[in-house]
Design a protein around this motif. Structure first.
Motif, PDB file in Angstrom:
ATOM      1  N   ARG A  62      -1.207  27.504  -6.124  1.00 55.50           N
ATOM      2  CA  ARG A  62      -0.742  28.057  -4.924  1.00 55.50           C
ATOM      3  C   ARG A  62       0.550  27.802  -4.424  1.00 55.50           C
ATOM      4  O   ARG A  62       0.998  26.686  -4.328  1.00 55.50           O
ATOM      5  CB  ARG A  62      -1.827  27.723  -3.848  1.00 55.50           C
ATOM      6  N   PHE A  63       1.126  28.829  -4.011  1.00 56.04           N
ATOM      7  CA  PHE A  63       2.542  28.548  -3.500  1.00 56.04           C
ATOM      8  C   PHE A  63       2.756  29.315  -1.962  1.00 56.04           C
ATOM      9  O   PHE A  63       2.351  30.363  -1.977  1.00 56.04           O
ATOM     10  CB  PHE A  63       3.332  28.992  -4.459  1.00 56.04           C
ATOM     11  N   ASP A  64       3.025  28.727  -0.987  1.00 54.34           N
ATOM     12  CA  ASP A  64       3.192  29.241   0.305  1.00 54.34           C
ATOM     13  C   ASP A  64       4.521  28.929   0.770  1.00 54.34           C
ATOM     14  O   ASP A  64       4.869  27.820   0.714  1.00 54.34           O
ATOM     15  CB  ASP A  64       2.163  28.536   1.479  1.00 54.34           C
ATOM     16  N   PHE A  65       5.205  30.178   1.396  1.00 53.91           N
ATOM     17  CA  PHE A  65       6.540  29.994   1.865  1.00 53.91           C
ATOM     18  C   PHE A  65       6.695  30.901   3.328  1.00 53.91           C
ATOM     19  O   PHE A  65       6.086  31.916   3.405  1.00 53.91           O
ATOM     20  CB  PHE A  65       7.508  30.420   0.987  1.00 53.91           C
ATOM     21  N   SER A 123       2.566  34.434   0.000  1.00 54.51           N
ATOM     22  CA  SER A 123       1.685  33.421  -0.652  1.00 54.51           C
ATOM     23  C   SER A 123       1.243  34.017  -1.999  1.00 54.51           C
ATOM     24  O   SER A 123       1.045  35.229  -2.025  1.00 54.51           O
ATOM     25  CB  SER A 123       0.582  33.284   0.351  1.00 54.51           C
ATOM     26  N   ALA A 124       1.543  33.277  -3.091  1.00 55.12           N
ATOM     27  CA  ALA A 124       1.245  33.458  -4.249  1.00 55.12           C
ATOM     28  C   ALA A 124      -0.084  32.587  -4.890  1.00 55.12           C
ATOM     29  O   ALA A 124       0.135  31.277  -4.934  1.00 55.12           O
ATOM     30  CB  ALA A 124       2.468  33.365  -5.259  1.00 55.12           C
ATOM     31  N   THR A 125      -0.779  33.015  -5.651  1.00 54.98           N
ATOM     32  CA  THR A 125      -1.937  32.117  -6.204  1.00 54.98           C
ATOM     33  C   THR A 125      -2.218  32.649  -7.515  1.00 54.98           C
ATOM     34  O   THR A 125      -2.266  33.749  -8.077  1.00 54.98           O
ATOM     35  CB  THR A 125      -3.368  32.368  -5.396  1.00 54.98           C
ATOM     36  N   MET A 126      -2.434  31.599  -8.510  1.00 53.55           N
ATOM     37  CA  MET A 126      -3.070  31.772  -9.727  1.00 53.55           C
ATOM     38  C   MET A 126      -4.271  30.887 -10.125  1.00 53.55           C
ATOM     39  O   MET A 126      -4.148  29.712  -9.953  1.00 53.55           O
ATOM     40  CB  MET A 126      -2.016  31.612 -10.733  1.00 53.55           C
ATOM     41  N   GLY A 127      -5.394  31.359 -10.382  1.00 52.93           N
ATOM     42  CA  GLY A 127      -6.452  30.687 -10.484  1.00 52.93           C
ATOM     43  C   GLY A 127      -7.669  31.461 -11.119  1.00 52.93           C
ATOM     44  O   GLY A 127      -7.311  32.445 -11.967  1.00 52.93           O
ATOM     45  N   ASN A 128      -8.903  30.916 -10.809  1.00 54.81           N
ATOM     46  CA  ASN A 128     -10.023  31.661 -11.407  1.00 54.81           C
ATOM     47  C   ASN A 128     -11.021  32.134 -10.139  1.00 54.81           C
ATOM     48  O   ASN A 128     -10.924  31.709  -9.023  1.00 54.81           O
ATOM     49  CB  ASN A 128     -10.980  30.673 -12.139  1.00 54.81           C
ATOM     50  N   MET A 129     -11.757  33.197 -10.563  1.00 53.63           N
ATOM     51  CA  MET A 129     -12.361  33.717  -9.258  1.00 53.63           C
ATOM     52  C   MET A 129     -14.040  33.717 -10.072  1.00 53.63           C
ATOM     53  O   MET A 129     -14.107  33.884 -11.287  1.00 53.63           O
ATOM     54  CB  MET A 129     -12.231  35.301  -9.117  1.00 53.63           C
ATOM     55  N   GLU A 130     -15.094  33.312  -9.301  1.00 53.52           N
ATOM     56  CA  GLU A 130     -16.255  33.184  -9.716  1.00 53.52           C
ATOM     57  C   GLU A 130     -17.134  34.494  -9.574  1.00 53.52           C
ATOM     58  O   GLU A 130     -16.842  34.999  -8.549  1.00 53.52           O
ATOM     59  CB  GLU A 130     -16.834  31.918  -8.937  1.00 53.52           C
ATOM     60  N   LEU A 131     -17.906  34.843 -10.515  1.00 47.52           N
ATOM     61  CA  LEU A 131     -18.553  35.846 -10.281  1.00 47.52           C
ATOM     62  C   LEU A 131     -20.044  35.658 -10.102  1.00 47.52           C
ATOM     63  O   LEU A 131     -20.604  34.733 -10.554  1.00 47.52           O
ATOM     64  CB  LEU A 131     -18.465  36.840 -11.774  1.00 47.52           C
ATOM     65  N   ASN A 147       6.170  20.299   1.239  1.00 46.03           N
ATOM     66  CA  ASN A 147       4.945  19.465   1.218  1.00 46.03           C
ATOM     67  C   ASN A 147       4.163  19.973  -0.046  1.00 46.03           C
ATOM     68  O   ASN A 147       4.230  20.987  -0.480  1.00 46.03           O
ATOM     69  CB  ASN A 147       3.827  19.927   2.332  1.00 46.03           C
ATOM     70  N   LEU A 148       3.492  19.044  -0.561  1.00 48.61           N
ATOM     71  CA  LEU A 148       2.681  18.920  -1.739  1.00 48.61           C
ATOM     72  C   LEU A 148       1.149  18.891  -1.525  1.00 48.61           C
ATOM     73  O   LEU A 148       0.865  18.077  -0.560  1.00 48.61           O
ATOM     74  CB  LEU A 148       3.151  17.505  -2.799  1.00 48.61           C
ATOM     75  N   VAL A 149       0.504  19.648  -2.117  1.00 46.89           N
ATOM     76  CA  VAL A 149      -0.959  19.637  -1.775  1.00 46.89           C
ATOM     77  C   VAL A 149      -1.638  19.571  -3.296  1.00 46.89           C
ATOM     78  O   VAL A 149      -1.480  20.114  -4.173  1.00 46.89           O
ATOM     79  CB  VAL A 149      -1.518  21.179  -1.251  1.00 46.89           C
ATOM     80  N   TYR A 177     -16.253  22.330 -12.166  1.00 49.83           N
ATOM     81  CA  TYR A 177     -15.012  21.558 -11.705  1.00 49.83           C
ATOM     82  C   TYR A 177     -13.799  22.206 -11.255  1.00 49.83           C
ATOM     83  O   TYR A 177     -13.419  23.042 -12.124  1.00 49.83           O
ATOM     84  CB  TYR A 177     -14.526  20.271 -12.654  1.00 49.83           C
ATOM     85  N   LYS A 178     -13.328  22.056 -10.084  1.00 57.10           N
ATOM     86  CA  LYS A 178     -12.004  22.705  -9.691  1.00 57.10           C
ATOM     87  C   LYS A 178     -10.969  21.752  -9.457  1.00 57.10           C
ATOM     88  O   LYS A 178     -11.145  20.846  -8.409  1.00 57.10           O
ATOM     89  CB  LYS A 178     -12.499  23.874  -8.407  1.00 57.10           C
ATOM     90  N   PHE A 179      -9.986  22.021  -9.840  1.00 54.58           N
ATOM     91  CA  PHE A 179      -8.651  21.410  -9.603  1.00 54.58           C
ATOM     92  C   PHE A 179      -7.456  22.156  -9.019  1.00 54.58           C
ATOM     93  O   PHE A 179      -7.391  23.335  -9.828  1.00 54.58           O
ATOM     94  CB  PHE A 179      -8.409  20.549 -10.705  1.00 54.58           C
ATOM     95  N   GLY A 180      -6.693  22.077  -8.100  1.00 53.35           N
ATOM     96  CA  GLY A 180      -5.879  22.751  -7.630  1.00 53.35           C
ATOM     97  C   GLY A 180      -4.253  22.152  -7.287  1.00 53.35           C
ATOM     98  O   GLY A 180      -4.416  20.829  -6.901  1.00 53.35           O
ATOM     99  N   PHE A 181      -3.262  22.521  -7.427  1.00 56.31           N
ATOM    100  CA  PHE A 181      -2.005  22.229  -7.206  1.00 56.31           C
ATOM    101  C   PHE A 181      -1.267  23.069  -6.183  1.00 56.31           C
ATOM    102  O   PHE A 181      -1.314  24.447  -6.753  1.00 56.31           O
ATOM    103  CB  PHE A 181      -1.253  21.839  -8.499  1.00 56.31           C
ATOM    104  N   GLY A 182      -0.600  22.838  -5.245  1.00 59.59           N
ATOM    105  CA  GLY A 182      -0.040  23.624  -4.349  1.00 59.59           C
ATOM    106  C   GLY A 182       1.246  23.121  -3.555  1.00 59.59           C
ATOM    107  O   GLY A 182       1.443  21.990  -3.768  1.00 59.59           O
ATOM    108  N   MET A 183       2.099  24.015  -3.424  1.00 54.54           N
ATOM    109  CA  MET A 183       3.445  23.700  -2.704  1.00 54.54           C
ATOM    110  C   MET A 183       3.523  24.546  -1.564  1.00 54.54           C
ATOM    111  O   MET A 183       3.366  25.812  -1.449  1.00 54.54           O
ATOM    112  CB  MET A 183       4.531  24.147  -3.702  1.00 54.54           C
ATOM    113  N   THR A 184       4.045  23.877  -0.283  1.00 53.63           N
ATOM    114  CA  THR A 184       4.257  24.395   0.886  1.00 53.63           C
ATOM    115  C   THR A 184       5.484  24.451   1.371  1.00 53.63           C
ATOM    116  O   THR A 184       5.923  23.234   1.288  1.00 53.63           O
ATOM    117  CB  THR A 184       3.225  24.092   1.804  1.00 53.63           C
ATOM    118  N   ILE A 185       6.257  25.408   1.620  1.00 59.38           N
ATOM    119  CA  ILE A 185       7.661  25.231   2.227  1.00 59.38           C
ATOM    120  C   ILE A 185       7.687  26.223   3.810  1.00 59.38           C
ATOM    121  O   ILE A 185       7.276  27.225   3.738  1.00 59.38           O
ATOM    122  CB  ILE A 185       8.703  25.833   1.325  1.00 59.38           C
ATOM    123  N   GLY A 186       8.073  25.440   4.629  1.00 61.80           N
ATOM    124  CA  GLY A 186       8.287  25.909   6.059  1.00 61.80           C
ATOM    125  C   GLY A 186       7.052  25.438   6.697  1.00 61.80           C
ATOM    126  O   GLY A 186       6.007  24.874   6.507  1.00 61.80           O
TER     127      GLY A 186
END
Length: 333
Positions: free
Chosen positions: A79-82, A95-103, A310-312, A324-333
């Protein structure tokens, strides 16, 4: 010639009273009693002016301390937020995200499909009004409006609009803040109407009630809440006619550390869930997480790298479902 000497007789002694108190000494006189500083402060705190108790928290925010620890905003993937400020009151966000969606699935198996998303947002804030909008690449619009008519009356409206029929929804409210109470009227789609009221009973205790009517489904309900808070702890309780009982407790260990726990029971479905969480706020980072009785362990780390960057890091482990879910994100601003 003789010499003569004149002599003046001494004055007569003062008369002795019939009763003379015994002499006293400074060492024997007890000093006046003064209460310690801590006891003075405690005595001052015990004197409560019940005519000026203060305004309680809004009805929907009585569990906000527990919510911060037990409901971290975890995610999966990247996830990236600016956010860019264009003035004193106006800002744009991406805001841009790349991941998985549960059905949804019938069994306990978890089905996931890869997905990506993008949202464009615009925010406007001034002392009286707040406007927040988010538009996704799929055409879904989320909007929030808050406007203060006076110092005591506030209008709010939240809406979610989609191109799919039946999935758009909106909710509005009129909030009134009194001297020692708050009240709210709510209205929304599907013929929803609701009202709530919360009153400060003592300096630490506030009690409230709510009622709602969902005309499209012909359902109604009432609920009652209680909140007791001090400088070191917050305890809340909720019960509703829908069969839900919820309890929460937050202990403020220090200015940087809080521990929280909650308990929820649904009488209709016979579901019982309890969780324990923590909120650790350091100088450069904030760590939150929880463990619940469903076997789910959650953790969220927000690290300030410097300036607006910021790092998330996010993690959620469901041992029973083996999800199991793992996420990595960056936030600017």
């Amino acid at each position: 010639m003789g010499s003569s000497v004149s002599r003046e007789d001494p004055p007569p002694p003062a008369p002795t009273p019939a009763y003379a108190p015994p002499p006293t000494y400074a060492a024997e006189v007890p000093p006046p009693f003064t209460a310690p500083v801590g006891e003075k402060a405690a005595a001052a705190e015990e004197k409560v002016d019940y005519m000026n108790l203060g305004v309680p928290l809004p009805y929907e925010e009585i569990t906000r301390e527990a919510y911060m620890s037990l409901k971290p905003d975890v995610f999966e993937g990247f996830r990236f937020d600016f956010t860019k400020m264009l003035g004193e009151y106006f800002a744009l966000s991406h805001s841009a995200t790349m991941g998985n969606m549960e059905l949804p699935s019938r069994g306990d198996d978890v089905i996931k499909v890869p997905t990506t998303g993008y949202e464009f947002g615009a925010n406007f804030f001034d002392p009286k009004m707040m406007l927040i909008g988010r538009m996704s690449h799929e055409g879904r619009l989320n909007a929030r409006v808050k406007y203060d008519l006076t110092d005591d009356i506030c209008l709010k409206y939240n809406a979610q609009l989609t191109s799919e029929p039946g999935y758009s929804q909106g909710m509005g409210s009129i909030d009134y803040k009194g001297k020692d109470f708050r009240s709210q009227l709510q209205f929304g789609n599907n013929e929803f109407f609701g009202a709530n009221y919360i009153q400060s009973v003592t300096k630490n205790l506030s009690l409230g009630t709510e009622a709602f009517w969902l005309g499209q489904q012909r359902k109604s309900g009432v609920g009652f809440v209680a909140r007791y808070d001090t400088k070191n702890m917050v305890a809340t309780g909720q019960i509703a006619s829908t069969g839900v009982v919820s309890l929460s407790y937050v202990q403020k260990v220090s200015e940087k550390v809080s521990l929280a726990t909650d308990f929820m029971y649904n009488h209709l479905s016979k579901d019982v869930t309890a969780s324990v969480g923590y909120d650790y706020n350091l100088r450069q980072c904030r760590l939150r997480g929880k463990v619940d009785t469903n076997g789910v362990v959650t953790a969220l780390l927000e690290e300030r790298l410097g300036g607006p960057l910021n790092l998330v890091l996010s993690a959620e482990l469901d041992h029973w479902k083996k999800d199991y879910k793992f996420g990595f994100g960056m936030t600017i601003g």
